[in-house]
Design a protein around this motif. Sequence first.
Motif, PDB file in Angstrom:
ATOM      1  N   ALA A  21       0.920  -1.052   0.347  1.00 50.07           N
ATOM      2  CA  ALA A  21      -0.163  -0.330  -0.153  1.00 50.07           C
ATOM      3  C   ALA A  21       0.683   1.428  -0.063  1.00 50.07           C
ATOM      4  O   ALA A  21       0.042   2.293  -0.340  1.00 50.07           O
ATOM      5  CB  ALA A  21      -0.488   0.238   1.286  1.00 50.07           C
ATOM      6  N   PHE A  22       1.979   1.181   0.521  1.00 48.37           N
ATOM      7  CA  PHE A  22       2.550   2.261   0.595  1.00 48.37           C
ATOM      8  C   PHE A  22       3.321   2.763  -1.268  1.00 48.37           C
ATOM      9  O   PHE A  22       3.788   3.220  -1.031  1.00 48.37           O
ATOM     10  CB  PHE A  22       3.735   2.162   1.711  1.00 48.37           C
ATOM     11  CG  PHE A  22       4.801   3.164   1.490  1.00 48.37           C
ATOM     12  CD1 PHE A  22       4.492   4.323   2.068  1.00 48.37           C
ATOM     13  CD2 PHE A  22       6.152   2.995   1.370  1.00 48.37           C
ATOM     14  CE1 PHE A  22       6.047   5.509   2.202  1.00 48.37           C
ATOM     15  CE2 PHE A  22       7.369   3.853   1.309  1.00 48.37           C
ATOM     16  CZ  PHE A  22       6.890   4.825   1.872  1.00 48.37           C
ATOM     17  N   ILE A  23       3.829   1.755  -1.145  1.00 47.61           N
ATOM     18  CA  ILE A  23       4.631   1.531  -2.128  1.00 47.61           C
ATOM     19  C   ILE A  23       3.703   1.903  -3.312  1.00 47.61           C
ATOM     20  O   ILE A  23       4.135   3.024  -4.339  1.00 47.61           O
ATOM     21  CB  ILE A  23       4.768   0.424  -3.388  1.00 47.61           C
ATOM     22  CG1 ILE A  23       5.953  -0.329  -1.770  1.00 47.61           C
ATOM     23  CG2 ILE A  23       5.526   0.816  -4.146  1.00 47.61           C
ATOM     24  CD1 ILE A  23       7.173   0.551  -1.781  1.00 47.61           C
ATOM     25  N   VAL A  26       3.131   6.021  -2.814  1.00 47.79           N
ATOM     26  CA  VAL A  26       4.010   6.663  -3.766  1.00 47.79           C
ATOM     27  C   VAL A  26       4.037   6.855  -4.696  1.00 47.79           C
ATOM     28  O   VAL A  26       4.623   7.989  -5.667  1.00 47.79           O
ATOM     29  CB  VAL A  26       5.731   6.164  -3.023  1.00 47.79           C
ATOM     30  CG1 VAL A  26       6.650   6.718  -3.862  1.00 47.79           C
ATOM     31  CG2 VAL A  26       5.618   6.680  -1.480  1.00 47.79           C
ATOM     32  N   LYS A  27       4.019   5.879  -5.268  1.00 47.48           N
ATOM     33  CA  LYS A  27       4.008   5.707  -7.561  1.00 47.48           C
ATOM     34  C   LYS A  27       2.837   6.372  -7.536  1.00 47.48           C
ATOM     35  O   LYS A  27       2.442   7.544  -8.859  1.00 47.48           O
ATOM     36  CB  LYS A  27       4.066   4.216  -7.971  1.00 47.48           C
ATOM     37  CG  LYS A  27       5.219   3.776  -7.723  1.00 47.48           C
ATOM     38  CD  LYS A  27       4.632   2.367  -8.148  1.00 47.48           C
ATOM     39  CE  LYS A  27       6.743   1.157  -8.437  1.00 47.48           C
ATOM     40  NZ  LYS A  27       6.844  -0.032  -9.126  1.00 47.48           N
ATOM     41  N   SER A  28       1.807   6.922  -6.991  1.00 42.06           N
ATOM     42  CA  SER A  28       0.358   7.284  -7.978  1.00 42.06           C
ATOM     43  C   SER A  28       0.264   9.132  -7.016  1.00 42.06           C
ATOM     44  O   SER A  28      -0.178   9.768  -7.266  1.00 42.06           O
ATOM     45  CB  SER A  28      -1.044   6.731  -7.143  1.00 42.06           C
ATOM     46  OG  SER A  28      -1.210   7.431  -5.643  1.00 42.06           O
ATOM     47  N   GLY A  29       2.206   9.105  -6.619  1.00 41.78           N
ATOM     48  CA  GLY A  29       1.880  10.738  -6.166  1.00 41.78           C
ATOM     49  C   GLY A  29       1.088  11.682  -4.961  1.00 41.78           C
ATOM     50  O   GLY A  29       0.787  12.306  -4.257  1.00 41.78           O
ATOM     51  N   GLN A  30       1.390  10.611  -4.160  1.00 42.50           N
ATOM     52  CA  GLN A  30       0.317  11.053  -2.832  1.00 42.50           C
ATOM     53  C   GLN A  30       0.631  11.764  -1.769  1.00 42.50           C
ATOM     54  O   GLN A  30       0.736  12.402  -1.210  1.00 42.50           O
ATOM     55  CB  GLN A  30      -0.116   9.394  -1.840  1.00 42.50           C
ATOM     56  CG  GLN A  30      -0.921   9.800  -0.220  1.00 42.50           C
ATOM     57  CD  GLN A  30      -2.465  10.301  -0.676  1.00 42.50           C
ATOM     58  OE1 GLN A  30      -2.966  10.291  -2.427  1.00 42.50           O
ATOM     59  NE2 GLN A  30      -3.265  10.926   0.433  1.00 42.50           N
ATOM     60  N   TYR A  31       2.162  11.700  -1.790  1.00 36.91           N
ATOM     61  CA  TYR A  31       2.995  12.151  -0.945  1.00 36.91           C
ATOM     62  C   TYR A  31       4.414  13.665  -2.023  1.00 36.91           C
ATOM     63  O   TYR A  31       4.939  14.227  -0.912  1.00 36.91           O
ATOM     64  CB  TYR A  31       4.080  11.587  -0.432  1.00 36.91           C
ATOM     65  CG  TYR A  31       3.872  10.425   0.527  1.00 36.91           C
ATOM     66  CD1 TYR A  31       2.554  11.104   2.013  1.00 36.91           C
ATOM     67  CD2 TYR A  31       3.726   9.174  -0.035  1.00 36.91           C
ATOM     68  CE1 TYR A  31       2.461   9.718   2.685  1.00 36.91           C
ATOM     69  CE2 TYR A  31       2.993   7.837   1.113  1.00 36.91           C
ATOM     70  CZ  TYR A  31       2.394   8.230   2.069  1.00 36.91           C
ATOM     71  OH  TYR A  31       1.793   7.649   2.917  1.00 36.91           O
ATOM     72  N   ASP A  32       3.349  13.772  -2.919  1.00 35.42           N
ATOM     73  CA  ASP A  32       4.317  14.771  -3.664  1.00 35.42           C
ATOM     74  C   ASP A  32       3.085  16.528  -3.158  1.00 35.42           C
ATOM     75  O   ASP A  32       2.641  16.818  -2.490  1.00 35.42           O
ATOM     76  CB  ASP A  32       3.854  14.966  -4.739  1.00 35.42           C
ATOM     77  CG  ASP A  32       4.247  14.001  -6.134  1.00 35.42           C
ATOM     78  OD1 ASP A  32       5.231  13.205  -5.609  1.00 35.42           O
ATOM     79  OD2 ASP A  32       3.497  13.591  -7.469  1.00 35.42           O
ATOM     80  N   ASP A  33       4.304  17.347  -3.173  1.00 37.34           N
ATOM     81  CA  ASP A  33       3.971  18.639  -2.789  1.00 37.34           C
ATOM     82  C   ASP A  33       3.543  19.581  -3.205  1.00 37.34           C
ATOM     83  O   ASP A  33       4.404  20.187  -4.429  1.00 37.34           O
ATOM     84  CB  ASP A  33       5.106  18.905  -1.396  1.00 37.34           C
ATOM     85  CG  ASP A  33       4.725  20.438  -0.664  1.00 37.34           C
ATOM     86  OD1 ASP A  33       3.926  20.856  -0.384  1.00 37.34           O
ATOM     87  OD2 ASP A  33       5.506  21.411   0.003  1.00 37.34           O
ATOM     88  N   SER A  34       2.011  19.321  -3.962  1.00 39.21           N
ATOM     89  CA  SER A  34       1.759  20.473  -4.935  1.00 39.21           C
ATOM     90  C   SER A  34       1.741  22.374  -3.946  1.00 39.21           C
ATOM     91  O   SER A  34       1.722  23.288  -4.758  1.00 39.21           O
ATOM     92  CB  SER A  34       0.684  20.364  -5.154  1.00 39.21           C
ATOM     93  OG  SER A  34      -0.568  19.399  -3.861  1.00 39.21           O
TER      94      SER A  34
END
Length: 67
Positions: A21-23, A26-34
């Motif tokens: 679930a973590f991987i 991260v790949k879907s951009g959940q933790y990207d800072d917009s």
Amino acid sequence: MSVIYVLLAISITVAILFFLAFILSVKSGQYDDSYTPSVRMLFEDEVVKPVSKSKSEKQNKPIELNK
């Protein structure tokens, strides 16, 4: 004793599921800072102090005589 094996198998399965679930997040951009890039110009810049020359650099400088 067999309960330990069952609990161990369940805990490893849950750990693998959380890791997957973590991987995926991260790949879907959940933790990207917009948000931060859009307001970065509003933040105050830190004052950068100029680096002073060391004594050895000052001593190696040729002496200029005023004529």
